[in-house]
Write a protein that holds these residues in place. Sequence first.
Motif, short mmCIF file in Angstrom:
data_model
loop_
_atom_site.label_atom_id
_atom_site.label_comp_id
_atom_site.label_asym_id
_atom_site.label_seq_id
_atom_site.Cartn_x
_atom_site.Cartn_y
_atom_site.Cartn_z
N GLY A 20 0.77 -1.23 0.00
CA GLY A 20 0.00 0.00 0.00
C GLY A 20 0.81 1.29 0.00
O GLY A 20 0.23 2.37 -0.15
N GLU A 44 0.06 -11.99 -1.75
CA GLU A 44 0.23 -10.93 -0.75
C GLU A 44 -0.11 -11.51 0.61
O GLU A 44 -1.10 -12.22 0.77
N ASP A 46 -0.88 -9.75 3.27
CA ASP A 46 -1.90 -8.93 3.91
C ASP A 46 -3.23 -9.09 3.17
O ASP A 46 -3.36 -8.68 2.00
N ALA A 47 -4.23 -9.69 3.86
CA ALA A 47 -5.50 -10.04 3.20
C ALA A 47 -6.22 -8.82 2.64
O ALA A 47 -6.84 -8.89 1.57
N THR A 48 -6.13 -7.69 3.34
CA THR A 48 -6.83 -6.48 2.87
C THR A 48 -6.24 -5.99 1.56
O THR A 48 -6.95 -5.60 0.63
N ARG A 49 -4.92 -6.03 1.48
CA ARG A 49 -4.26 -5.59 0.24
C ARG A 49 -4.54 -6.60 -0.88
O ARG A 49 -4.79 -6.21 -2.02
N ALA A 51 -7.11 -8.41 -1.36
CA ALA A 51 -8.49 -8.28 -1.86
C ALA A 51 -8.62 -7.20 -2.92
O ALA A 51 -9.56 -7.20 -3.72
N LEU A 52 -7.65 -6.27 -2.98
CA LEU A 52 -7.73 -5.20 -3.98
C LEU A 52 -7.35 -5.67 -5.38
O LEU A 52 -7.80 -5.09 -6.38
N GLN A 55 -10.12 -6.52 -7.74
CA GLN A 55 -10.89 -5.31 -8.11
C GLN A 55 -10.17 -4.56 -9.22
O GLN A 55 -10.79 -4.03 -10.14
N THR A 64 -1.90 -16.42 -0.85
CA THR A 64 -1.27 -15.78 0.32
C THR A 64 0.19 -16.21 0.49
O THR A 64 0.89 -15.61 1.30
#
Length: 344
Positions: A20, A44, A46-49, A51-52, A55, A64
């Motif tokens: 990020g 990645e 980091d799961a939040t990153r 998920a992008l 998109q 992961t």
Amino acid sequence: MNASYNNPSDIKVAVVGYGGIYNMGKIHLNDVQKAGMTPRAAVELDATRLALAPQDFPGIQTYTTVEEMLAKSDANLVILITPHNTHAPLALQCIAAGRHVVCEKPFAITTEECDEMIAAAKKAGVMLSTFHNRHWDGSVVKALEVVQSGNIGDIVRIECHMGQWNKPGDIWRASKSISGGILYDWGVHLLEYALQLVNSEITEVSGFSKRGFWANLTKWKDDTIEDEAFATVRFKSGAWVTLCVTHIDSNPKRGMFEVTGTKGSMVLEYDTHEIIVRDGEKTIVTKAKNPKEKWEMFYVNIAAHLTKNEPLVITPEWARRPIHILDLADRSAREGRAITARYS
Ligand SMILES: NC(=O)c1ccc[n+]([C@@H]2O[C@H](COP(=O)([O-])OP(=O)(O)OC[C@H]3O[C@@H](n4cnc5c(N)ncnc54)[C@H](O)[C@@H]3O)[C@@H](O)[C@H]2O)c1
């Protein structure tokens, strides 16, 4: 290595690291797409990153761990966009799995790591390169044009400088063991500029460093990067290059990149340049904007290399040169003496 693919779209790309700080995963995959290659997977921690990624690139596979991606994905080119100390181990892992590899800069932290990666890629018959996107920065493109025109004569010295008055942030770049040190971020770009201009062999490196001023104010404490590090590189031609990156610059005004020749000089900032040419009694000063950077050329070259066997611009041996300088500068600063270069 022979050309491996008929079309750029046959090159299926996995990025490792979708971080990020600068959104570099998306930047790489956009350029990969522009060069006609296929974004295939993102890895990645980091799961939040992570998920992008779908998109930004619908249908892209997500993983992961690198192990899982290598086991399950048909990606044939892996781009490593992770902190510096992970480049060598991840590259070796991907090369061992028969994948072509591009590492973000810096190629690695030590010369030995570069050697190991180069030997592994040769043995596996895969491509290995480093994302020296700034090879195509407008500043260095302009500087090369001026040097090659002969207008400023023979290069005597190049001074690279980047200063600020600020404690290093609490991100991994401020950790010496993770990043390699203060010179390994922008310093590697500035050295890569200088190496394009000084067409001569590296002979010796001296390094200097100051640590401890900001250390207690960062989360890394004993492992905080230098407050300032400085390197001097001697070349066979007689030219020398200095590099200074500092967080204790109370008056940061000087040019980022200055080239002094026998007939004139150049001061380059990222967007602008000033050229001063001495012609007899006359002094001719030109100030102008630099041409626009062309970072996309990096992946255009990778695709052409893998499909048409065009020469690789950023070879691993080229990428080892700035790392060798940084590695020797670090050792020299610790040992308090100049060190003879092993690679020119
Ligand atoms: N060439 C350029 O212009 C440029 C610009 C910015 C950054 N960079 C380089 O890009 C690299 C990354 O820097 P950044 O600023 O994007 O950092 P970042 O911290 O934003 O991103 C790194 C990401 O890698 C992930 N990661 C770490 N180890 C992993 C592993 N084993 N598997 C999967 N994911 C992993 C982290 O979770 C993080 O999200 C560095 O080498 C940096 O120097 C280059």
